[in-house]
Design an enzyme around this catalytic site. Structure first.
Site, PDB file in Angstrom:
ATOM      1  N   SER A  14       0.945  -1.272   0.058  1.00 34.55           N
ATOM      2  CA  SER A  14      -0.098   0.123   0.090  1.00 34.55           C
ATOM      3  C   SER A  14       0.876   1.184  -0.005  1.00 34.55           C
ATOM      4  O   SER A  14       0.667   2.361  -0.633  1.00 34.55           O
ATOM      5  CB  SER A  14      -1.011   0.084   1.102  1.00 34.55           C
ATOM      6  OG  SER A  14      -0.318   0.241   2.252  1.00 34.55           O
ATOM      7  N   HIS A 108       8.586   3.312   9.025  1.00 36.35           N
ATOM      8  CA  HIS A 108       8.473   2.437  10.108  1.00 36.35           C
ATOM      9  C   HIS A 108       6.913   2.794  10.810  1.00 36.35           C
ATOM     10  O   HIS A 108       7.071   3.883  10.937  1.00 36.35           O
ATOM     11  CB  HIS A 108       9.419   2.426  11.129  1.00 36.35           C
ATOM     12  CG  HIS A 108       9.337   1.439  12.101  1.00 36.35           C
ATOM     13  ND1 HIS A 108       9.183   0.109  12.073  1.00 36.35           N
ATOM     14  CD2 HIS A 108       9.048   1.938  13.480  1.00 36.35           C
ATOM     15  CE1 HIS A 108       9.216  -0.544  13.420  1.00 36.35           C
ATOM     16  NE2 HIS A 108       8.996   0.349  14.150  1.00 36.35           N
TER      17      HIS A 108
HETATM   18  C1  GRF Z   1       3.663  -0.277   6.762  1.00 37.52           C
HETATM   19  O1  GRF Z   1       3.112  -0.418   8.063  1.00 37.52           O
HETATM   20  C2  GRF Z   1       5.031  -0.103   6.739  1.00 37.52           C
HETATM   21  O2  GRF Z   1       5.327   1.060   7.725  1.00 37.52           O
HETATM   22  C3  GRF Z   1       6.083  -1.293   7.339  1.00 37.52           C
HETATM   23  O3  GRF Z   1       5.489  -2.205   6.752  1.00 37.52           O
HETATM   24  C4  GRF Z   1       4.084  -2.083   6.456  1.00 37.52           C
HETATM   25  C5  GRF Z   1       3.937  -2.175   5.008  1.00 37.52           C
HETATM   26  O4  GRF Z   1       2.620  -1.978   4.527  1.00 37.52           O
HETATM   27  N1  GRF Z   1       7.504  -0.906   7.297  1.00 37.52           N
HETATM   28  P1  GRF Z   1       2.350  -1.747   2.847  1.00 37.52           P
HETATM   29  O5  GRF Z   1       2.935  -3.332   2.383  1.00 37.52           O
HETATM   30  O6  GRF Z   1       3.138  -0.857   2.262  1.00 37.52           O
HETATM   31  O7  GRF Z   1       0.854  -1.729   2.803  1.00 37.52           O
END
Ligand code: GRF
Length: 200
Positions: A14, A108
């Site tokens: 996402s 993060h």
């Molecule tokens: C997000 O919460 C990001 O902060 C963390 O991993 C998750 C990835 O989500 N590092 P997506 O794959 O971008 O939806």
């Protein structure tokens, strides 16, 4: 000239899609030059393929030097200037860190240095903090330890669940990541030690 971004991901994607949206809308003078995933079935990788972006699967088992060399070659081949980790579940080693020194970002879902590592939103919720959030930072060899570029704060509500909190943090991630990338590619910053500051 548009900045050339390389995305590394392991899952849903996402944040990758949010960055892509920002480039398409012209909010970000950048283009996604390639997407690399370390899981063949990562939904983000499948999306990238559907969208017609150069998208690659690189297995990250075994010899880190070997697989990072493969990734670095792909990033070079696509003339990537900034690498954006977007849910990439691997610690980077010297090959990528050296080749893209100071040119790798991560997002993060916590206010670092609190709650690094996995399930950060749930860690924050269990701890009972009143404010959670997300952080974009430069990547170094540690787990979520590099210099902080940007943060967004999300209040924790009394009736929150880890999932509800994670959803509200994710909304902020999508906005924050594009903003932080803009800040970095426009070279609007200076670094003093760990402190990333806006150029005067
Ligand atoms: C997000 O919460 C990001 O902060 C963390 O991993 C998750 C990835 O989500 N590092 P997506 O794959 O971008 O939806």
């Amino acid at each position: 000239m548009k900045a050339r971004l390389g995305i590394l991901l392991s899952g849903r994607g996402s944040n990758f899609l949010a960055i892509h949206r920002a480039t398409v809308r012209g909010e970000l003078a950048a283009e996604i030059s390639c997407v690399i995933a370390n899981r063949a079935d990562a939904p983000g990788l499948l999306k990238a393929r559907e969208m017609g972006l150069p998208a690659y699967f690189v297995r990250t088992r075994g010899d880190r030097e070997a697989y990072e060399t493969e990734m670095a070659a792909l990033l070079e081949q696509h003339r990537v200037q900034l690498v954006c980790l977007a849910g990439f579940m691997k610690i980077l080693g010297p090959v990528l860190l050296r080749q893209f020194a100071g040119r790798i970002l991560n997002i993060h879902p916590a206010l670092l240095p609190a709650f690094p590592g996995l399930h950060a939103q749930e860690q924050a919720w269990r701890y009972g903090v009143k404010y959670a959030g997300c952080t974009v930072h430069f990547v170094d060899a540690g787990v979520d330890t590099g210099p902080v570029v940007a943060q967004a704060v999300v209040p924790v509500l009394d009736d929150d669940t880890p999932t509800a909190l994670a959803d509200r943090i994710l909304e902020q991630e999508h906005r924050l990541y594009a903003e932080a990338i803009k800040f970095v590619i426009e070279n609007q910053y200076v670094i003093d030690g760990r402190r990333v500051m806006k150029k005067k």
